[in-house]
Design a protein around this motif. Structure first.
Motif, PDB file in Angstrom:
ATOM      1  N   LEU A 270      18.824  -4.488 -12.139  1.00 33.72           N
ATOM      2  CA  LEU A 270      19.203  -4.207 -13.519  1.00 33.72           C
ATOM      3  C   LEU A 270      18.859  -5.378 -14.426  1.00 33.72           C
ATOM      4  CD1 LEU A 270      22.740  -2.586 -13.005  1.00 33.72           C
ATOM      5  CD2 LEU A 270      20.607  -1.408 -13.561  1.00 33.72           C
ATOM      6  N   GLU A 271      19.156  -6.591 -13.973  1.00 37.68           N
ATOM      7  CA  GLU A 271      18.878  -7.765 -14.802  1.00 37.68           C
ATOM      8  C   GLU A 271      17.386  -7.984 -14.989  1.00 37.68           C
ATOM      9  OE1 GLU A 271      20.112 -12.397 -15.520  1.00 37.68           O
ATOM     10  OE2 GLU A 271      21.198 -11.238 -14.025  1.00 37.68           O
ATOM     11  N   VAL A 272      16.603  -7.750 -13.955  1.00 37.85           N
ATOM     12  CA  VAL A 272      15.148  -7.865 -14.078  1.00 37.85           C
ATOM     13  C   VAL A 272      14.637  -6.895 -15.141  1.00 37.85           C
ATOM     14  CG1 VAL A 272      12.965  -7.389 -12.887  1.00 37.85           C
ATOM     15  CG2 VAL A 272      14.712  -8.754 -11.763  1.00 37.85           C
ATOM     16  N   ALA A 273      15.147  -5.665 -15.100  1.00 39.05           N
ATOM     17  CA  ALA A 273      14.719  -4.660 -16.076  1.00 39.05           C
ATOM     18  C   ALA A 273      15.058  -5.086 -17.493  1.00 39.05           C
ATOM     19  CB  ALA A 273      15.365  -3.310 -15.761  1.00 39.05           C
ATOM     20  N   VAL A 274      16.289  -5.537 -17.699  1.00 36.39           N
ATOM     21  CA  VAL A 274      16.714  -5.944 -19.045  1.00 36.39           C
ATOM     22  C   VAL A 274      15.943  -7.179 -19.507  1.00 36.39           C
ATOM     23  CG1 VAL A 274      18.663  -6.793 -20.415  1.00 36.39           C
ATOM     24  CG2 VAL A 274      18.989  -4.896 -18.822  1.00 36.39           C
ATOM     25  N   ALA A 275      15.811  -8.162 -18.641  1.00 39.58           N
ATOM     26  CA  ALA A 275      15.135  -9.406 -19.020  1.00 39.58           C
ATOM     27  C   ALA A 275      13.684  -9.163 -19.425  1.00 39.58           C
ATOM     28  CB  ALA A 275      15.191 -10.404 -17.865  1.00 39.58           C
ATOM     29  N   ASN A 276      13.057  -8.139 -18.861  1.00 40.67           N
ATOM     30  CA  ASN A 276      11.651  -7.885 -19.138  1.00 40.67           C
ATOM     31  C   ASN A 276      11.395  -6.853 -20.221  1.00 40.67           C
ATOM     32  OD1 ASN A 276       9.766  -9.412 -17.170  1.00 40.67           O
ATOM     33  ND2 ASN A 276      11.558  -8.843 -15.961  1.00 40.67           N
TER      34      ASN A 276
ATOM     35  N   GLN B 195       2.509   6.943  -6.665  1.00 43.40           N
ATOM     36  CA  GLN B 195       1.258   7.597  -7.039  1.00 43.40           C
ATOM     37  C   GLN B 195       0.446   6.775  -8.042  1.00 43.40           C
ATOM     38  OE1 GLN B 195       2.166  11.642  -8.164  1.00 43.40           O
ATOM     39  NE2 GLN B 195       3.129  12.078  -6.210  1.00 43.40           N
ATOM     40  N   THR B 196       0.215   5.523  -7.689  1.00 45.13           N
ATOM     41  CA  THR B 196      -0.598   4.662  -8.540  1.00 45.13           C
ATOM     42  C   THR B 196      -1.612   3.915  -7.690  1.00 45.13           C
ATOM     43  OG1 THR B 196      -0.596   2.886 -10.175  1.00 45.13           O
ATOM     44  CG2 THR B 196       1.038   2.724  -8.427  1.00 45.13           C
ATOM     45  N   THR B 197      -2.765   3.699  -8.258  1.00 41.52           N
ATOM     46  CA  THR B 197      -3.765   2.875  -7.581  1.00 41.52           C
ATOM     47  C   THR B 197      -4.079   1.638  -8.411  1.00 41.52           C
ATOM     48  OG1 THR B 197      -5.528   4.184  -8.609  1.00 41.52           O
ATOM     49  CG2 THR B 197      -4.848   4.805  -6.373  1.00 41.52           C
ATOM     50  N   THR B 198      -3.688   1.648  -9.687  1.00 39.30           N
ATOM     51  CA  THR B 198      -4.034   0.522 -10.559  1.00 39.30           C
ATOM     52  C   THR B 198      -2.841  -0.349 -10.925  1.00 39.30           C
ATOM     53  OG1 THR B 198      -3.814   1.945 -12.505  1.00 39.30           O
ATOM     54  CG2 THR B 198      -6.014   1.718 -11.555  1.00 39.30           C
ATOM     55  N   ALA B 199      -1.670   0.243 -11.107  1.00 40.36           N
ATOM     56  CA  ALA B 199      -0.505  -0.537 -11.527  1.00 40.36           C
ATOM     57  C   ALA B 199       0.008  -1.385 -10.370  1.00 40.36           C
ATOM     58  CB  ALA B 199       0.605   0.388 -12.028  1.00 40.36           C
ATOM     59  N   GLU B 200       0.428  -2.595 -10.691  1.00 40.87           N
ATOM     60  CA  GLU B 200       1.009  -3.485  -9.681  1.00 40.87           C
ATOM     61  C   GLU B 200       2.462  -3.092  -9.480  1.00 40.87           C
ATOM     62  OE1 GLU B 200       0.412  -5.972  -6.753  1.00 40.87           O
ATOM     63  OE2 GLU B 200      -1.144  -5.622  -8.248  1.00 40.87           O
ATOM     64  N   VAL B 201       2.919  -3.040  -8.249  1.00 44.07           N
ATOM     65  CA  VAL B 201       4.303  -2.728  -7.924  1.00 44.07           C
ATOM     66  C   VAL B 201       4.911  -3.978  -7.314  1.00 44.07           C
ATOM     67  CG1 VAL B 201       5.831  -1.242  -6.577  1.00 44.07           C
ATOM     68  CG2 VAL B 201       3.703  -0.316  -7.512  1.00 44.07           C
ATOM     69  N   PHE B 202       6.109  -4.335  -7.778  1.00 38.76           N
ATOM     70  CA  PHE B 202       6.770  -5.550  -7.306  1.00 38.76           C
ATOM     71  C   PHE B 202       8.036  -5.197  -6.539  1.00 38.76           C
ATOM     72  CE2 PHE B 202       4.393  -6.723 -11.061  1.00 38.76           C
ATOM     73  CZ  PHE B 202       3.717  -7.854 -10.622  1.00 38.76           C
TER      74      PHE B 202
ATOM     75  N   THR C 111       0.838  -1.202   0.000  1.00 38.82           N
ATOM     76  CA  THR C 111       0.000   0.000   0.000  1.00 38.82           C
ATOM     77  C   THR C 111       0.872   1.251   0.000  1.00 38.82           C
ATOM     78  OG1 THR C 111      -1.760  -1.154   1.171  1.00 38.82           O
ATOM     79  CG2 THR C 111      -1.775   1.252   1.283  1.00 38.82           C
ATOM     80  N   GLY C 112       1.888   1.261   0.839  1.00 42.51           N
ATOM     81  CA  GLY C 112       2.754   2.430   0.949  1.00 42.51           C
ATOM     82  C   GLY C 112       3.530   2.707  -0.319  1.00 42.51           C
ATOM     83  N   ILE C 113       4.023   1.666  -0.989  1.00 43.10           N
ATOM     84  CA  ILE C 113       4.831   1.872  -2.197  1.00 43.10           C
ATOM     85  C   ILE C 113       3.961   2.402  -3.333  1.00 43.10           C
ATOM     86  CG2 ILE C 113       4.701  -0.437  -3.252  1.00 43.10           C
ATOM     87  CD1 ILE C 113       7.894   1.645  -2.893  1.00 43.10           C
ATOM     88  N   LYS C 114       2.687   2.021  -3.352  1.00 42.02           N
ATOM     89  CA  LYS C 114       1.785   2.572  -4.367  1.00 42.02           C
ATOM     90  C   LYS C 114       1.564   4.062  -4.142  1.00 42.02           C
ATOM     91  CE  LYS C 114      -0.670  -1.431  -6.036  1.00 42.02           C
ATOM     92  NZ  LYS C 114      -1.946  -1.910  -6.500  1.00 42.02           N
ATOM     93  N   GLU C 115       1.556   4.477  -2.887  1.00 44.66           N
ATOM     94  CA  GLU C 115       1.454   5.906  -2.591  1.00 44.66           C
ATOM     95  C   GLU C 115       2.708   6.627  -3.064  1.00 44.66           C
ATOM     96  OE1 GLU C 115       0.536   6.543   1.539  1.00 44.66           O
ATOM     97  OE2 GLU C 115      -1.181   5.188   1.458  1.00 44.66           O
ATOM     98  N   VAL C 116       3.870   6.026  -2.838  1.00 42.46           N
ATOM     99  CA  VAL C 116       5.134   6.642  -3.264  1.00 42.46           C
ATOM    100  C   VAL C 116       5.136   6.855  -4.776  1.00 42.46           C
ATOM    101  CG1 VAL C 116       7.623   6.243  -3.507  1.00 42.46           C
ATOM    102  CG2 VAL C 116       6.501   5.782  -1.322  1.00 42.46           C
TER     103      VAL C 116
END
Length: 112
Positions: free
Chosen positions: A69-75, A52-59, A45-50
């Motif tokens: 960095l590798e997660v970003a490149v791989a995706n 500023q999203t209510t719909t996007a999933e934050v991981f 909940t707190g990271i979504k406030e940081v």
């Protein structure tokens, strides 16, 4: 003993506030228990406030900066994709190497 001035050296130095130092000496909680589940829900909940999203999933990535960095490149990067990497130090160089490992066509700009 806790110091009033402690620098974290990776990738710092960055100061570690005394309240953060004190938090590290608290007993660990079970990552499969109810206390962790409640903490994780508060963090989501707190990271979504940081961000500023209510719909996007934050991981959360439970790993190093290099893992992020590798997660970003791989995706995002596919073999043959052009990637511009501005290299200003070790992390930029590492990012370029990760992109190359995933088959990207890396164009480096090295900056002192």
């Amino acid at each position: 003993m806790l110091s009033e001035h402690f620098d974290l050296r990776v990738p710092g130095p960055t100061p570690v506030p005394p309240r953060v130092q004190r938090a590290t000496i608290r007993p660990m909680i079970n990552h499969r228990g109810g206390e962790f589940t409640a903490l994780y829900e508060r963090l989501k909940t707190g990271i979504k406030e940081v961000f500023q999203t209510t719909t996007a999933e934050v991981f959360f990535i439970t790993g190093s900066g290099t893992a992020g960095l590798e997660v970003a490149v791989a995706n995002v990067v596919s073999p043959g994709d052009p990637v511009l990497v501005l290299v200003t130090g070790e992390f930029g160089d590492r990012f370029a190497r990760i992109c190359q490992a995933y088959g990207a066509e890396v164009d480096r700009i090295d900056v002192p």
